[in-house]
Motif scaffolding. Structure first.
Motif, PDB file in Angstrom:
ATOM      1  N   ALA A  68     -33.053  17.858  33.709  1.00  0.00           N
ATOM      2  CA  ALA A  68     -32.347  18.196  34.950  1.00  0.00           C
ATOM      3  C   ALA A  68     -32.261  16.953  35.830  1.00  0.00           C
ATOM      4  CB  ALA A  68     -33.077  19.318  35.696  1.00  0.00           C
ATOM      5  N   GLY A  69     -31.075  16.680  36.345  1.00  0.00           N
ATOM      6  CA  GLY A  69     -30.860  15.545  37.229  1.00  0.00           C
ATOM      7  C   GLY A  69     -30.518  14.253  36.492  1.00  0.00           C
ATOM      8  N   GLN A  70     -30.543  14.246  35.185  1.00  0.00           N
ATOM      9  CA  GLN A  70     -30.203  13.035  34.438  1.00  0.00           C
ATOM     10  C   GLN A  70     -28.699  12.965  34.200  1.00  0.00           C
ATOM     11  OE1 GLN A  70     -32.643  13.155  30.864  1.00  0.00           O
ATOM     12  NE2 GLN A  70     -33.752  11.343  31.581  1.00  0.00           N
ATOM     13  N   PRO A 105     -28.236  19.859  31.507  1.00  0.00           N
ATOM     14  CA  PRO A 105     -29.663  19.882  31.199  1.00  0.00           C
ATOM     15  C   PRO A 105     -29.925  20.701  29.932  1.00  0.00           C
ATOM     16  CG  PRO A 105     -29.302  20.391  33.513  1.00  0.00           C
ATOM     17  CD  PRO A 105     -27.964  20.348  32.858  1.00  0.00           C
ATOM     18  N   GLY A 106     -30.785  20.173  29.078  1.00  0.00           N
ATOM     19  CA  GLY A 106     -31.093  20.843  27.819  1.00  0.00           C
ATOM     20  C   GLY A 106     -30.196  20.418  26.670  1.00  0.00           C
ATOM     21  N   GLN A 107     -29.148  19.682  26.960  1.00  0.00           N
ATOM     22  CA  GLN A 107     -28.231  19.207  25.911  1.00  0.00           C
ATOM     23  C   GLN A 107     -28.923  18.128  25.078  1.00  0.00           C
ATOM     24  OE1 GLN A 107     -24.492  17.870  27.511  1.00  0.00           O
ATOM     25  NE2 GLN A 107     -23.594  17.514  25.496  1.00  0.00           N
ATOM     26  N   VAL A 108     -28.797  18.238  23.772  1.00  0.00           N
ATOM     27  CA  VAL A 108     -29.414  17.274  22.862  1.00  0.00           C
ATOM     28  C   VAL A 108     -28.357  16.249  22.467  1.00  0.00           C
ATOM     29  CG1 VAL A 108     -30.581  16.961  20.659  1.00  0.00           C
ATOM     30  CG2 VAL A 108     -31.038  19.002  22.020  1.00  0.00           C
ATOM     31  N   LEU A 109     -28.666  14.981  22.670  1.00  0.00           N
ATOM     32  CA  LEU A 109     -27.744  13.895  22.350  1.00  0.00           C
ATOM     33  C   LEU A 109     -28.340  13.025  21.239  1.00  0.00           C
ATOM     34  CD1 LEU A 109     -26.746  12.735  25.944  1.00  0.00           C
ATOM     35  CD2 LEU A 109     -25.478  14.240  24.429  1.00  0.00           C
ATOM     36  N   ILE A 110     -27.488  12.571  20.356  1.00  0.00           N
ATOM     37  CA  ILE A 110     -27.904  11.640  19.306  1.00  0.00           C
ATOM     38  C   ILE A 110     -27.902  10.237  19.891  1.00  0.00           C
ATOM     39  CG2 ILE A 110     -27.305  10.661  17.063  1.00  0.00           C
ATOM     40  CD1 ILE A 110     -25.956  13.338  16.409  1.00  0.00           C
ATOM     41  N   VAL A 111     -29.006   9.535  19.659  1.00  0.00           N
ATOM     42  CA  VAL A 111     -29.119   8.160  20.144  1.00  0.00           C
ATOM     43  C   VAL A 111     -28.445   7.237  19.144  1.00  0.00           C
ATOM     44  CG1 VAL A 111     -30.741   6.319  20.749  1.00  0.00           C
ATOM     45  CG2 VAL A 111     -31.284   8.700  21.305  1.00  0.00           C
TER      46      VAL A 111
END
Length: 117
Positions: A68-70, A105-111
């Motif tokens: 949250a907030g990112q 918020p909670g979303q998964v991202l591939i680095v």
């Protein structure tokens, strides 16, 4: 006076004898070799290629979960503090197929692999 008579058989076209094609054992071998040559060359090419389409790594890609907030900008600063932040954000958008610059918020991202630890 004398007369010369010609018979119709004297000017008839000679008949050509039709023969059946016969291949010797060597001839059959040559024909078989020529027909199978493209297949053999193709298999040889595949064997010498060594599986060039095989992936280099079987490890799962590194991921990060959005808190949250990112934002993408703050994530990019955390992932690669030494790299240009705008470039890291562009790579994150490209790798994850994001339509815009917003994340939830909670979303998964591939680095991206360049910034993985």
């Amino acid at each position: 006076m004398s007369s010369i008579t010609y018979s119709s058989t004297a000017f008839a076209m000679p008949t050509v004898a039709r023969t059946r094609l016969r291949l010797t054992r060597r001839g059959r071998f040559v024909v078989a070799a020529l027909v199978s040559l493209p297949l053999v060359l193709g298999l040889l090419g595949i064997a010498l290629n060594g599986g060039g389409a095989v992936a280099g790594s079987t490890a799962a890609p590194e991921t990060v979960t959005v808190q949250a907030g990112q934002s993408l900008w703050s994530l990019a600063e955390e992932l690669a503090p030494d790299a240009a932040t705008a470039d890291v954000v562009a790579d994150l958008v490209a790798v994850n197929g994001l339509a815009g610059g917003a994340v939830l918020p909670g979303q998964v991202l591939i680095v991206p692999a360049a910034y993985a630890d």
